[in-house]
Design a protein around this motif. Sequence first.
Motif, short mmCIF file in Angstrom:
data_model
loop_
_atom_site.label_atom_id
_atom_site.label_comp_id
_atom_site.label_asym_id
_atom_site.label_seq_id
_atom_site.Cartn_x
_atom_site.Cartn_y
_atom_site.Cartn_z
N ASN A 25 -9.29 6.10 4.33
CA ASN A 25 -8.38 7.17 3.91
C ASN A 25 -9.15 8.37 3.35
N ILE A 26 -10.05 8.91 4.17
CA ILE A 26 -10.70 10.17 3.80
C ILE A 26 -9.70 11.30 4.02
N ASP A 27 -9.96 12.46 3.46
CA ASP A 27 -9.00 13.58 3.52
C ASP A 27 -8.63 13.96 4.95
N HIS A 38 -6.20 2.71 2.59
CA HIS A 38 -6.68 3.52 1.48
C HIS A 38 -7.65 2.71 0.62
N VAL A 39 -8.88 3.17 0.55
CA VAL A 39 -9.87 2.58 -0.34
C VAL A 39 -9.86 3.39 -1.64
N PRO A 40 -9.57 2.77 -2.78
CA PRO A 40 -9.55 3.50 -4.05
C PRO A 40 -10.98 3.82 -4.49
N LYS A 41 -11.53 4.86 -3.90
CA LYS A 41 -12.95 5.16 -4.05
C LYS A 41 -13.35 5.43 -5.50
N GLU A 42 -12.56 6.25 -6.18
CA GLU A 42 -12.88 6.52 -7.59
C GLU A 42 -12.81 5.24 -8.41
N ALA A 43 -11.85 4.37 -8.09
CA ALA A 43 -11.70 3.11 -8.82
C ALA A 43 -12.91 2.21 -8.61
N LEU A 44 -13.49 2.23 -7.41
CA LEU A 44 -14.70 1.45 -7.16
C LEU A 44 -15.82 1.91 -8.10
N GLY A 45 -15.96 3.22 -8.24
CA GLY A 45 -16.99 3.75 -9.14
C GLY A 45 -16.74 3.37 -10.58
N LYS A 46 -15.49 3.46 -11.01
CA LYS A 46 -15.16 3.12 -12.40
C LYS A 46 -15.39 1.64 -12.68
N ARG A 47 -14.99 0.78 -11.74
CA ARG A 47 -15.19 -0.67 -11.94
C ARG A 47 -16.66 -1.01 -11.97
N GLY A 66 -7.16 -2.74 -1.38
CA GLY A 66 -6.88 -1.55 -0.58
C GLY A 66 -5.39 -1.51 -0.24
N GLU A 67 -4.91 -0.35 0.19
CA GLU A 67 -3.49 -0.18 0.52
C GLU A 67 -3.36 0.34 1.95
#
Length: 357
Positions: free
Chosen positions: A297-299, A312-321, A344-345
């Motif tokens: 799910n890139i822009d 949808h990969v929660p990219k920011e969430a991966l970084g935070k985790r 993912g969604e």
Amino acid sequence: MSNKVTMQQIADYLSVSKFVVSKALSGKGGVSEATQERVIQAASQLGYFTQKNAYVKTMKLEQLPKTTAAHKQSVLVLMPNIRFQTKESLYWGRILDGIASRLEEDGYGMVIVSEQSVDHFLHFLNPNGILGLIGVGEISTPLLLEVHRIGLPMVLVDHEDMLIPSDTVFTNNYDSMYRLTKHLIGKGHTQLCFIGDMNYSRSFKDRFLGFRSVLEEQALVEPKFQMSNDCYLPVEGFEHEQFQEPIKQWAIKRLKAKTMPTALLCANDMIGIGAIDAMKELGIAVPEEVSITGYDNIDDSYRMTPSLSTVHVPKEALGKRAVERLISRIANKQEPMEKLLVAGEILYRESTAQVKA
């Protein structure tokens, strides 16, 4: 009798001298790259890296110079500039944003390093105030060995090294692709193909395995779902333009043989965009004749026409985790290693449809 794995045991296993093993594990040169890889492989197989105090570290974290309250402690973020793993990337850049945001919340600084050479990387491993390392994307085994060798806590995002133990953070690639494949079969698709090189990364492999598992399960009750060479197309590249031509040529052959699939499940959005462009060139309607999906799910996936169904990969969430896991690792060094999976969604958009009767 001690069960500890020693350098001598590794040397005996490989029929080399203990001196060669010591040099290879020290990271200071003196042996060829091929020999170092053999030693690392053997050490990993024998369980050398998983035992406490595997070898003498060049320094302990407690020996690092202490920072004053006026100086912010930092985390080293390693993102080698390979395979478009840069902060400008629509995928990797968002992971980096998540790392930066979470570190800022806790008052930590961030030092970004884009380095592939072990020799050039070494001086980053002992700067004042570095708490640990977060690796983003693919990182070579020799680089990871250096981090492991000095005992610096590390967490890898969207990558794992089967030889070097570490905490890792991924999206649930297998489960998401499994559910996406099931969805397309529910839409009436019986001729499906996975497009992407499963050897490109651990994520790609898990996505392929999720796809293959569905076909294997379906084949038990419906032989038409039997996995074959027509169900898998490995393609290489980084931008969608690089995928477009090989997919087009493959599709031409499938059309002539009358074996063109009705659904193409692509390993990421760039491949999916390339596949849609290839179909347009051939006059094949998407999704009326062929459904196409991506992943990440890139822009660009929702800006195009037709918009791309994807995960949808929660990219920011991966970084935070990754930051949260690193902080926990620093506080509890003896805890077992963890592989964290972030859900993912599936996003159903215009590029997929029911098979026409």
